[in-house]
Structures are given as structure tokens and as C-alpha cells.
Design an enzyme around this catalytic site. Structure first.
Site, PDB file in Angstrom:
ATOM      1  N   HIS A  74       0.838  -1.206   0.000  1.00 28.25           N
ATOM      2  CA  HIS A  74       0.000   0.000   0.000  1.00 28.25           C
ATOM      3  C   HIS A  74       0.870   1.252   0.000  1.00 28.25           C
ATOM      4  O   HIS A  74       0.604   2.203  -0.742  1.00 28.25           O
ATOM      5  CB  HIS A  74      -0.936  -0.028   1.213  1.00 28.25           C
ATOM      6  CG  HIS A  74      -1.901   1.101   1.261  1.00 28.25           C
ATOM      7  ND1 HIS A  74      -1.765   2.143   2.153  1.00 28.25           N
ATOM      8  CD2 HIS A  74      -3.028   1.362   0.535  1.00 28.25           C
ATOM      9  CE1 HIS A  74      -2.770   2.990   1.978  1.00 28.25           C
ATOM     10  NE2 HIS A  74      -3.552   2.540   1.000  1.00 28.25           N
ATOM     11  N   ASP A 120      -6.155   1.791  -2.031  1.00 24.89           N
ATOM     12  CA  ASP A 120      -6.901   1.520  -0.801  1.00 24.89           C
ATOM     13  C   ASP A 120      -7.751   0.260  -0.929  1.00 24.89           C
ATOM     14  O   ASP A 120      -7.826  -0.554  -0.001  1.00 24.89           O
ATOM     15  CB  ASP A 120      -7.778   2.718  -0.435  1.00 24.89           C
ATOM     16  CG  ASP A 120      -6.978   3.929   0.034  1.00 24.89           C
ATOM     17  OD1 ASP A 120      -5.738   3.823   0.177  1.00 24.89           O
ATOM     18  OD2 ASP A 120      -7.593   4.988   0.254  1.00 24.89           O
TER      19      ASP A 120
END
Length: 146
Positions: A74, A120
């Protein structure tokens, strides 16, 4: 000052936002939190805020497990999104949908919003598939993340 102005001022001063002592959460982090709650409803999103070497602020060293690796990926995804002109992932909002644990980034997002939404979304899906080890929450970063 008119009575209407006083009423508005009083409402702001005693509202939950006006009375809150905590800083407001940036909208993108609020959206990411909601994505996590969509895919992992059994855990508090806060459990992912200080986990391993990469979940939370910053990140270094070798991820401690698969969940921490989700956060490392991420972080790298956000780094790639920042290469889009004018894109700041931590404050960029986007359109998405959560339906029965499935996340979808909606069309109509600009390039930055689409990239951040996908970062996300993929992280939230990764969190859902990775085991959570309580021993990796709030670890000693200096000792374990070299």
C-alpha cells in the site's frame, strides 16, 4: 449580532465537531477506514493503524508477516500515485462503493483519485485475506524493523 447569528454560533460551539478535542481525520483516511471496515467488519480499523513495520506512519525493514506486507505494498502504491501530477494520496478523495464486503472504485474518478482508490481497495482486500497476529500490534520498531 442578530438572534439567528447567535443561534448558529451556539450550534457550532456545542456541536460534536466544535467540541471535539481530537483533530479531524483527513477525508482520504476516512474513506480508507471505511474500506477496511467493509472487507474486515470483525476488526476495528484501528487495529491496522499500528501493526508491524509498515501499517501506520512510515515503514522500514522487512515486513513481519503477510498483513504487514499488505501495508508495505500500500505504501509503495501511494508512492506510485504521487508520481501523477498534483496527486497527494493522503488527502485525495474518490468515489467508491461497498456492497456486501465487495469494494468497487467508481468510474468518474480522475487519474489520481482512481489510483488512490485502487491502492486503498487492494489493501483492504489484502487485509481481509491476511491473518492478524496480536503479537505484531504496537511492536518495537527500532528492534524489529531494521
Amino acid at each position: 449580532m442578530t438572534p439567528a447569528h447567535l443561534l448558529i454560533l451556539a450550534a457550532v460551539c456545542v456541536s460534536p465537531l466544535g467540541a471535539s478535542s481530537s483533530r479531524p481525520m483527513p477525508l482520504n483516511l476516512y474513506q480508507f477506514k471505511n474500506m477496511i471496515q467493509c472487507t474486515v467488519p470483525s476488526r476495528s480499523w484501528w487495529d491496522f493503524a499500528d501493526y508491524g513495520c509498515y501499517c501506520g506512519r512510515g515503514g522500514s525493514g522487512t515486513p513481519v508477516d503477510d498483513l504487514d506486507r499488505c501495508c508495505q505494498v500500500h505504501d509503495h502504491c501511494y508512492n506510485e500515485a504521487e508520481k501523477i501530477s498534483g496527486c497527494w494520496p493522503y488527502s485525495k478523495t474518490y468515489s467508491y462503493e461497498c456492497s456486501q464486503g465487495t469494494l468497487t472504485c467508481k468510474g468518474g474518478n480522475n487519474a489520481c483519485a482512481a489510483a488512490v482508490c485502487d491502492c486503498d481497495r487492494l489493501a483492504a482486500i489484502c487485509f481481509a485475506g491476511a491473518p492478524y497476529n496480536n503479537n505484531n500490534y504496537n511492536i518495537d520498531l527500532k528492534a524489529r524493523c531494521q
